[in-house]
Design an enzyme around this catalytic site. Structure first.
Site: not given
Length: 453
Positions: A23, A108, A160, A368, A375
């Protein structure tokens, strides 16, 4: 001779996590979806871990062995055939072949149970019951199994919803599927469960029926409803996130933080806040954030994997990425991003800057629009800005580069070489002025415009 109490006998915990979770409509195993930055099964395992069990076993489905990576210290066993929840527990028997103690069984996909609730569940078999089931009072209409209690207050059976009579459906005492079996009876009860039902499966709730048939007593403990909801869909995942965030917000405030608009703040499961911290609206904490005392985190900021020291100010609209280390009294202002960089005591990066793979020394000021160009397309490089340095607005610091203590850079500079202590570095073209150019330009444009019309 009396048997030892439940809190002194060894304890094994079995977590059932073999369900497909269809689901969820996901390629990710259901229990690995996250709430508050941690997997469902990671949460489900954290409460029993605080009981210090002697053994921890997780039952997973075929091809789902990676689930065990989220449960430190657990032994993973595979339920190759999904023949029901009792069958799943029996799958763990070999891993517990030399174990003699109480057996706690948890799902779980139920992530919010608290340690105290599990302590209460285990304590409920202390009086000699063979089975203890964790129940809760449902506040709304439900399709869960009911716990039926006899006239003596003992657990008589689990029914149930589809099998319940109208009278049985009137009870709102529901089954959470968390169960403890006493050491002397655990495997005898589990192996006696049959699959005589429409689905041909071995159901764990039948432990009560089997135990009663053997003349053994069964009992129950109660949990708050918001601790025991399972997750089977994205809707239920979101609901669990909401429950957990409410819990984390309350804890933060009880421990001394001010949340201006609590419902707009989102925490990770491991967020750590000091005292007299102020959190403004719309702040998000990812995993791995530690905030010291007297810090203000202003609105619309996002922190992950970051450390913020005493009396610092962060935000608004700040992003602190993993490895950001903000020093005592430092200021990280609006629209600043910091990644794998230390901003030392009293330093200021007030607005519109990117600081990555860098050190900004104590009491330095970053103007600023400053960026560290860290990189080169292949590797990251380091920028070092010394104490008391002043970085002019719109400076590009091309790493690797160092601005020594007290060094200045002129606004608009592209700094590619080290700057000496107390020196000024300026790198920009000389300004040139062409007299009358603007007037001639406008005249030319106006003439072209009239000609075109």
């Amino acid at each position: 001779m009396t048997s030892p109490s439940s809190d002194t006998r060894p304890l094994a915990v079995v977590i059932l996590a073999a369900g497909k979770g269809t689901r969820m409509r996901s390629d990710i195993p259901k229990v690995l979806h996250k709430i508050a930055g941690k997997s469902i099964v990671g949460h489900a395992a954290s409460a029993p871990a605080q009981l210090s069990p002697d053994r921890l076993v997780i039952v997973v489905g075929p091809g789902m062995e990676s689930i065990a990576d989220d449960v430190p210290g657990a032994v993973a066993v595979v339920q190759h055939e999904r023949l029901g929840t009792a069958h799943a527990v029996l799958t763990a028997r070999e891993a517990l072949a030399d174990f003699d103690g109480d057996l706690m069984i948890l799902n779980g996909d139920v992530p919010l149970i608290q340690p105290k609730t599990l302590v209460d569940l285990r304590q409920s078999i202390k009086t000699g019951a063979a089975v203890a089931v964790l129940g809760y009072h449902c506040s709304t209409e439900h399709a869960y199994g009911r716990l039926i209690i006899d006239v003596n207050g003992a657990l008589d059976r689990i029914v149930e919803n589809k099998d319940a009579t109208d009278a049985e459906k009137q009870t709102n005492l529901c089954n959470s599927n968390a169960i403890v079996l006493a050491a002397d009876h655990a495997w005898d009860i589990l192996t006696a469960i049959d699959n005589d039902n429409a689905q041909g499966e071995y159901y764990l709730p039948d432990v009560v029926k089997v135990a009663r048939a053997k003349g053994l007593s069964c009992t129950y403990a109660l949990a708050p409803e918001d601790e025991v909801h399972g997750i089977n869909s994205r809707v239920e995942l979101a609901r669990a996130e909401g429950f957990l965030q409410t819990r984390l917000r309350r804890r933060a405030m009880e421990e001394g933080a001010t949340l201006i608009a609590p419902d707009t703040v989102f925490f990770s499961h491991d967020t750590k806040l000091g005292r007299d911290v102020i959190i403004e609206p719309h702040v998000v904490f990812g995993p791995g954030v530690v905030v010291a005392d007297n810090v203000t985190v202003k609105a619309f900021s996002h922190l992950e994997g970051a450390t913020v020291a005493d009396s610092a100010t962060v935000g608004p609209y700040v992003r602190l990425r993993p490895g950001a280390d903000v020093g005592v009294g430092a200021k990280i202002g609006n629209f600043v991003e910091v990644k794998k960089a230390s901003i030392e005591e009293g330093a200021k990066v007030s607005h519109l800057s990117y600081i990555g793979d860098a050190r900004i020394g104590a009491h330095a000021n970053v103007g600023a629009g400053t960026i560290t160009c860290n990189y080169d397309g292949y590797d990251k490089h380091f920028t070092d800005v010394g104490a008391g340095a002043f970085i002019g607005s719109n400076t590009s610091l091309v790493a690797p580069v160092k601005v020594a203590d007290g060094g200045f850079t002129g606004s608009g500079s592209v700094i590619t070489k080290d700057v000496s202590a107390d020196a000024l570095a300026v790198e920009r073209a000389q300004q040139k002025e062409v007299a009358g150019w603007a007037a001639k330009f406008r005249a030319r444009k106006e003439a072209a415009k009239k000609k075109g019309s």
